[in-house]
Design an enzyme around this catalytic site. Structure first.
Site, short mmCIF file in Angstrom:
data_model
loop_
_atom_site.label_atom_id
_atom_site.label_comp_id
_atom_site.label_asym_id
_atom_site.label_seq_id
_atom_site.Cartn_x
_atom_site.Cartn_y
_atom_site.Cartn_z
N LYS A 41 0.85 -1.19 0.00
CA LYS A 41 0.00 0.00 0.00
C LYS A 41 0.88 1.24 0.00
O LYS A 41 1.94 1.27 0.64
CB LYS A 41 -0.90 -0.03 1.24
CG LYS A 41 -1.95 1.07 1.32
CD LYS A 41 -2.84 0.84 2.53
CE LYS A 41 -3.89 1.92 2.71
NZ LYS A 41 -4.76 1.66 3.88
N SER B 109 -10.19 -0.78 7.22
CA SER B 109 -9.55 -0.53 5.93
C SER B 109 -8.73 -1.68 5.38
O SER B 109 -8.19 -1.57 4.29
CB SER B 109 -8.68 0.73 6.01
OG SER B 109 -9.50 1.87 5.96
N SER C 158 -9.49 1.88 3.26
CA SER C 158 -8.63 2.65 2.38
C SER C 158 -7.62 1.79 1.63
O SER C 158 -6.92 2.29 0.75
CB SER C 158 -7.87 3.71 3.20
OG SER C 158 -6.98 3.08 4.12
#
Length: 531
Positions: A118, A222, A198
């Site tokens: 990420k 998330s 996210s």
């Protein structure tokens, strides 16, 4: 650094792969079946143990596998927008893994396996932007601790995944999966539907077989919501099991990172590599001495037999999700589990306290993080000023209300804040611990997510994910695994239990995955079928 040059890099790296491999068969051909990527087997179905077996017997190399994933990124990610950067050294890392294996010095099950990170996890060789243009000209001074763990396990760092900008902690009405750096990530099952946030790019990329594993991060939902909404598995570890050093923060009281994969065994293998004590992250010093270090060894295919499961049904997610949970309960009982309905206490108080506490913690932790970088903004106030001056930061949604509220929030020594955080920790842990004890449960299960909503910058998210909050605030482990579908849209099953019970929830998730193999590869539908 803009996204387009990074995606073009995938094609150029792929061309180099052909030269390194020395044979056209080593990379995907133009007419290769997309599910194969040129490796001759279904990447979607392959687990890390499958890949390791092929590598050990010489029918697959890390270089060939990495090239296959690069090929898929090049072919599919123009539509998905899940990958923002490709590692320029990815093929060299794959070649080094192959050399170790030939010499009989493979580092373990993750050696040679392509992993995405990420884009809020620090890397020196690639930008780390948290999706914000404010960090494009700023660089971390060193790789995140967990990146060094992955490299020491031999993993091939494939690149960076898109995310909801600032991990969805900028606006009161954000659009999950959108960042000014990466644009809007799509849900690969239905492209006009949202991937949830996210860790949206991490989950969408894994669902589309653009990497074997991706690392996501979670403050509340998330990892598990993107996993559920994209039809893959995700594990949010107990807080402290995985270092957060070098990860763009929201709150050190709740933040953690964890793996997202198509198969639970891959979660277990990756978590084993990530887990370690980090002298720069005090939470990791609390890991018990008896904590497992090889989670794959603890996966029991019969874990459901004799287990007592509490089902938190959350009917507010809608009748279609209720039907998926009814099928889930049938599968659990058919495989020997006892299932009782439960309702977790204290949820209204958790909802009331969590957001104000996070505002205080975000200002404290983002200022401390920015101070570790070279160049760029140094404070939250600098980020607010950047967003006001940069029109590209307002192309989907304009607001930065959370930034502004955090800048004005009480400081960490404020008595009201300290009482709020103490209450959050106490009630969130009691909500799980008391429910487990009252019903003599091994774990609690719940729906992870509603069906994905339509992505719309004007209206923002419709994210109702109440099942993530108790484990997120308590710092307890939480695994999401595919449970079923509403039409073509995936719904996940959440499994959580007490502190340090990561092995237990992963084992139950693997047993459920085996008992109810509902996951399927995405179809990339442009929109929901009519009727």
């Amino acid at each position: 650094m803009s996204r387009v040059p990074q995606l073009r890099l995938a094609a150029s790296v792929l061309a180099v792969a052909a030269l390194i491999a020395g044979s056209p068969a080593s990379v995907a051909s133009a007419d290769a079946p997309p599910e194969h990527g040129g490796v001759g087997f279904d990447l979607d179905a392959a687990t890390i143990p499958d890949l390791r077996e092929r590598m050990d017997r010489g029918s697959l190399t890390s270089l060939r596998l990495t090239a296959a994933y690069l090929r898929r990124i090049d072919a599919l990610d123009g539509t998905l927008r899940s990958v923002v950067a490709v590692n320029r050294r990815t093929l060299a890392e794959a070649a080094a893994s192959d050399a170790r294996r030939r010499a009989g010095r493979a580092l373990g099950p993750l050696d040679g396996i392509p992993v995405l990170l990420k884009d809020n996890i620090d890397t020196v060789a690639m930008p780390t932007t948290a999706g914000s243009r404010a960090l494009e000209d700023s660089r971390p001074r060193r790789d995140a601790f967990q990146v060094t763990r992955l490299r020491s396990a031999g993993a091939v760092v494939l690149g960076k995944a898109n995310l909801s900008e600032w991990a969805n902690f900028r606006s009161t009405k954000p659009t999950s999966g959108w960042s000014a750096v990466g644009g809007q990530t799509s849900n690969p099952h239905v492209l006009d539907r949202n991937p949830c946030g996210s860790s949206s790019g991490s989950a969408a990329a894994v669902a589309a077989s653009l990497a074997q594993v991706a690392i996501g991060s979670e403050t509340d939902g998330s990892i598990v919501c993107p996993a559920g909404m994209n039809g893959v598995a995700g594990h949010k570890p107990t807080l402290g099991l995985v270092s957060r050093t070098g990860v763009v923060p929201i709150s050190s009281e709740q933040d953690t990172t964890g793996p997202i994969a198509r198969h639970v065994v891959d979660l277990a293998i990756t978590l084993s590599a990530l887990q370690a004590r980090d002298p720069d992250d005090a939470a990791t010093k609390e890991v018990p001495r008896g904590q497992p270090t090889d989670y794959a060894r603890h996966l029991d295919p019969n874990a459901l037999r004799g287990a007592r499961i509490g089902m938190w049904r959350l009917p507010g997610l809608g009748p279609e999700v209720d039907r998926v949970m009814a099928s889930t309960v049938d599968a659990l009982r058919a495989n020997g589990a006892t299932v009782v309905d439960v309702t977790l206490p204290y949820q209204d108080q958790l909802v009331a306290d969590e957001f104000p506490a996070l505002l205080t913690e975000f200002r404290r932790d983002i200022n401390a993080y920015l101070a570790t970088r070279q160049g760029g903004p140094r404070t939250l106030a600098d980020l607010i000023a950047h967003n006001r001056a940069d029109p590209a930061e307002r192309t989907c949604f304009a607001g930065q209300e959370l930034f502004e509220m955090a800048e004005a929030a009480p400081r960490p020594d404020d008595p009201e804040y300290r009482a709020r955080r103490a209450r959050l920790t106490d009630l969130s842990r009691r909500s799980i611990d008391e429910t487990l004890a009252e019903h003599r449960l091994d774990a609690i299960m719940a729906p992870t997510n509603p069906p994905a909503w339509r992505t719309d910058c004007a209206s923002g998210d419709n994210d109702i994910v109440p099942s993530s909050t108790p484990a997120a605030v308590a710092g307890y482990p939480h695994t999401a695994v595919p449970a079923g579908f509403v039409g073509p849209l995936p719904v996940g099953l959440s499994i959580f239990a007490g502190r340090w019970a990561d092995a237990k929830v992963l084992s139950l998730a693997a047993a459920f995955e085996r008992a109810a193999p509902v996951r399927r590869a995405p179809r990339y539908l442009p929109t929901l079928p009519t009727g």
